[in-house]
Scaffold this motif. Structure first.
Motif, short mmCIF file in Angstrom:
data_model
loop_
_atom_site.label_atom_id
_atom_site.label_comp_id
_atom_site.label_asym_id
_atom_site.label_seq_id
_atom_site.Cartn_x
_atom_site.Cartn_y
_atom_site.Cartn_z
N VAL A 187 6.45 -5.24 -3.62
CA VAL A 187 7.18 -3.97 -3.70
C VAL A 187 6.28 -2.81 -3.30
CG1 VAL A 187 6.71 -3.68 -6.18
CG2 VAL A 187 8.62 -2.48 -5.13
N LEU A 188 5.01 -2.84 -3.71
CA LEU A 188 4.10 -1.75 -3.35
C LEU A 188 3.87 -1.69 -1.85
CD1 LEU A 188 1.48 -1.91 -6.26
CD2 LEU A 188 3.40 -0.34 -5.99
N SER A 189 3.75 -2.84 -1.21
CA SER A 189 3.58 -2.87 0.24
C SER A 189 4.80 -2.30 0.94
CB SER A 189 3.31 -4.30 0.72
OG SER A 189 2.10 -4.78 0.20
N ASN A 190 6.00 -2.65 0.46
CA ASN A 190 7.23 -2.12 1.07
C ASN A 190 7.29 -0.60 0.96
OD1 ASN A 190 8.34 -4.60 1.92
ND2 ASN A 190 9.15 -5.01 -0.11
N LEU A 191 6.93 -0.07 -0.20
CA LEU A 191 6.97 1.38 -0.38
C LEU A 191 5.93 2.08 0.49
CD1 LEU A 191 7.43 1.50 -4.26
CD2 LEU A 191 9.16 2.07 -2.55
N VAL A 192 4.71 1.56 0.48
CA VAL A 192 3.64 2.20 1.23
C VAL A 192 3.88 2.10 2.74
CG1 VAL A 192 1.18 2.00 1.80
CG2 VAL A 192 1.92 1.99 -0.60
N ASN A 193 4.34 0.95 3.20
CA ASN A 193 4.65 0.81 4.62
C ASN A 193 5.73 1.79 5.07
OD1 ASN A 193 2.81 -1.24 5.26
ND2 ASN A 193 4.23 -2.87 4.65
N ALA A 194 6.58 2.20 4.13
CA ALA A 194 7.66 3.15 4.43
C ALA A 194 7.24 4.59 4.18
CB ALA A 194 8.89 2.81 3.59
N ASP A 195 5.93 4.81 4.00
CA ASP A 195 5.38 6.16 3.79
C ASP A 195 5.84 6.79 2.48
OD1 ASP A 195 3.93 6.11 6.17
OD2 ASP A 195 5.60 6.92 7.32
N ILE A 196 6.20 5.98 1.50
CA ILE A 196 6.39 6.48 0.14
C ILE A 196 5.05 6.27 -0.55
CG2 ILE A 196 7.65 6.20 -2.04
CD1 ILE A 196 10.03 5.21 -0.38
N LEU A 197 4.25 7.33 -0.60
CA LEU A 197 2.83 7.22 -0.90
C LEU A 197 2.45 7.82 -2.25
CD1 LEU A 197 1.50 8.11 2.66
CD2 LEU A 197 1.87 5.83 1.68
N ARG A 198 3.42 8.15 -3.05
CA ARG A 198 3.18 8.57 -4.43
C ARG A 198 4.03 7.68 -5.33
NH1 ARG A 198 2.89 15.22 -3.70
NH2 ARG A 198 1.31 15.14 -2.04
N VAL A 199 3.34 6.77 -5.99
CA VAL A 199 4.03 5.68 -6.69
C VAL A 199 3.46 5.52 -8.10
CG1 VAL A 199 4.67 3.24 -6.65
CG2 VAL A 199 4.37 4.49 -4.48
N CYS A 200 4.34 5.47 -9.09
CA CYS A 200 3.96 5.23 -10.48
C CYS A 200 4.46 3.84 -10.88
CB CYS A 200 4.57 6.28 -11.40
SG CYS A 200 4.07 7.97 -11.00
N VAL A 201 3.57 3.03 -11.42
CA VAL A 201 3.90 1.67 -11.85
C VAL A 201 3.97 1.66 -13.37
CG1 VAL A 201 3.23 -0.76 -11.74
CG2 VAL A 201 2.68 0.77 -9.83
N LEU A 202 5.18 1.56 -13.92
CA LEU A 202 5.36 1.62 -15.36
C LEU A 202 5.09 0.24 -15.95
CD1 LEU A 202 8.57 3.82 -15.73
CD2 LEU A 202 6.19 4.48 -15.26
N THR A 203 4.12 0.15 -16.85
CA THR A 203 3.71 -1.13 -17.43
C THR A 203 3.88 -1.11 -18.94
OG1 THR A 203 1.40 -0.49 -17.74
CG2 THR A 203 2.00 -1.36 -15.59
N GLN A 204 3.92 -2.30 -19.53
CA GLN A 204 4.00 -2.40 -20.98
C GLN A 204 3.46 -3.74 -21.48
OE1 GLN A 204 7.02 -0.80 -24.12
NE2 GLN A 204 8.00 -2.58 -23.22
N TYR A 205 4.09 -4.84 -21.10
CA TYR A 205 3.80 -6.15 -21.68
C TYR A 205 2.51 -6.73 -21.11
CZ TYR A 205 4.35 -11.20 -22.48
OH TYR A 205 4.14 -12.50 -22.82
N LYS A 206 1.53 -7.01 -21.97
CA LYS A 206 0.27 -7.68 -21.57
C LYS A 206 -0.20 -7.19 -20.19
CE LYS A 206 1.09 -11.79 -24.39
NZ LYS A 206 1.23 -13.25 -24.43
#
Length: 405
Positions: free
Chosen positions: A44-63
């Motif tokens: 998913v990160l590669s798809n976003l970055v390749n599409a020039d969506i270059l500000r990305v927050c990855v919401l994490t929680q479990y382990k």
């Protein structure tokens, strides 16, 4: 996008991944290794970055430790240009509770939206294997003036209970209904054996999403989930549209892999997706340099084949040493296959060691598993069932560092 609309990417990566146990016993599902050197979140990160969506927050929680570390060390963007990919752990910003669902996760993280003030927000899942150009979906969203656009893919009706199901209107774009994991939904017009499944990828106009999250938070009966709460709400308001994934064309893709998307939420689907990588004409080709999948490159020497070691129809990562026979398998960095050992139809994670004369068939071995000389996995089903996790389709799975009898 420079000179275009401002888009903030939010990746939902807090999934526990119970159905992938034991691979998720010590890590979040998006951090699970895939394809030898990748993590699931890399797609998913590669798809976003390749599409020039270059500000990305990855919401994490479990382990989330290994996931946070991977994102932090691998996904370094240009701070000079204000770009970033950053993990955002659950912080209890709205009270003493963790995320109640995916919608609540975004609600608790709205400070990220207020800081960026984007025109649009791409909310994507973190644990699917696919290539997609989100710009094409964004273009439809803007042209149609939708409040939310959800990416949809056709799947067999028998699999409907695993997905959010979209019923499109007669124009094929407006969403008439959105049902989260229904038991018996109607089939598509003209194709009753199939349904439109949500891919878990949404594009929102920012104000629409923020308003919907606040309304959802006030509903005591809500499950506070994107598919279970937000999409049905916006569908009722006539603000939801569907984007047909088959309309998406990624540079460099082959006709055979067009429209490829796999939800690897079970051991069997995870295993099958690996087998898709290694066929003569792979259903998903990792070697697309026009739309690359990025990941961390380990500092290891090239793979070595010694003492008559051979591998066929396989992926062999750096640092591997092959002295035995490997067929139809995917080997992560540092795997050692000793003399006389046989590995068939298996997925071996980092630093797995297969002892002299051992046999491993139709198995998934997590990192640091040591198979002793002469041991067998996938040869005696009754014995394997008593010792290890066995999937519905008979795939044997061993967790990180699990002892082999």
């Amino acid at each position: 996008m420079r000179g275009g609309p401002s888009v903030l990417g939010i990746v939902l990566a807090g999934g526990e991944g119970k159905r992938l146990m034991p691979l998720t016993a010590d890590r979040a599902k998006p951090a699970v290794t895939f394809g030898g050197t990748y993590r699931l979140v890399d797609f998913v990160l590669s798809n976003l970055v390749n599409a020039d969506i270059l500000r990305v927050c990855v919401l994490t929680q479990y382990k989330s430790h290994s996931l946070d570390r991977h994102v932090t060390t691998t996904w370094r963007m240009s701070s000079l240009l204000g770009n970033y990919v950053t993990p955002v752990p659950a912080q209890q910003r709205l009270g003493p509770h963790w995320y109640l669902g995916s919608a609540d996760a975004i609600l608790q993280s709205l400070n990220l939206v207020h800081d960026e003030q984007p025109d649009y927000i791409a909310v994507f899942g973190a644990d699917h294997v696919y290539r997609m150009d989100p710009r094409q979906m964004l273009q439809q969203h803007i042209e149609n003036g939708a409040g939310v656009t959800v990416a949809g893919i056709r799947v067999p009706r028998a699999e409907a209970s695993s997905f959010g199901i979209i019923t499109p209107a007669s124009d094929g774009v407006q969403v008439d209904s959105f049902l989260e994991k229904p038991a018996d939904p109607p089939g598509l017009p003209g194709d009753p054996g199939r349904v439109f499944a949500s891919m878990g990828n949404y594009l929102f106009t920012t104000k629409v999403l923020v308003d919907a999250l606040h309304r959802d938070a006030e509903d005591e009966n809500s499950v506070h989930d994107m598919g279970g709460s937000i999409l049905p709400m916006l569908t009722e308001r006539g603000a939801a549209q569907v984007y047909d994934f088959t309309e998406n064309h990624v540079p460099g893709e082959t006709p055979a892999e067009h429209g490829y998307w796999r939800d690897v939420g079970t051991l069997d689907s995870y295993y099958d997706a690996h087998m898709d990588l290694i066929s003569h004409q792979p259903a998903f080709n990792l070697d697309n340099r026009r739309w690359p999948i990025y990941t961390h490159s380990t500092q290891l020497p090239p793979a070595r084949f010694v003492a008559g070691g051979i591998a066929g129809e396989s992926i062999v990562s750096p640092g591997c040493v092959i002295r035995g026979q490997v067929t139809r398998s995917v080997l992560s960095p540092g795997v050692v296959v000793s003399e006389g050992a046989v590995v068939q139809g298996s997925v071996l994670h980092d630093n797995v060691r297969i002892g002299r004369g051992a046999v491993v068939r139709n198995a998934i071995l997590d990192k640091n598993v040591d198979v002793p000389p002469g041991a067998t996995i996938g040869v005696n089903p009754e014995r394997d069932g008593a010792l290890y996790t066995v999937s519905k389709n008979g795939i044997i799975a061993l967790g990180k560092g699990q002892v082999v009898a």
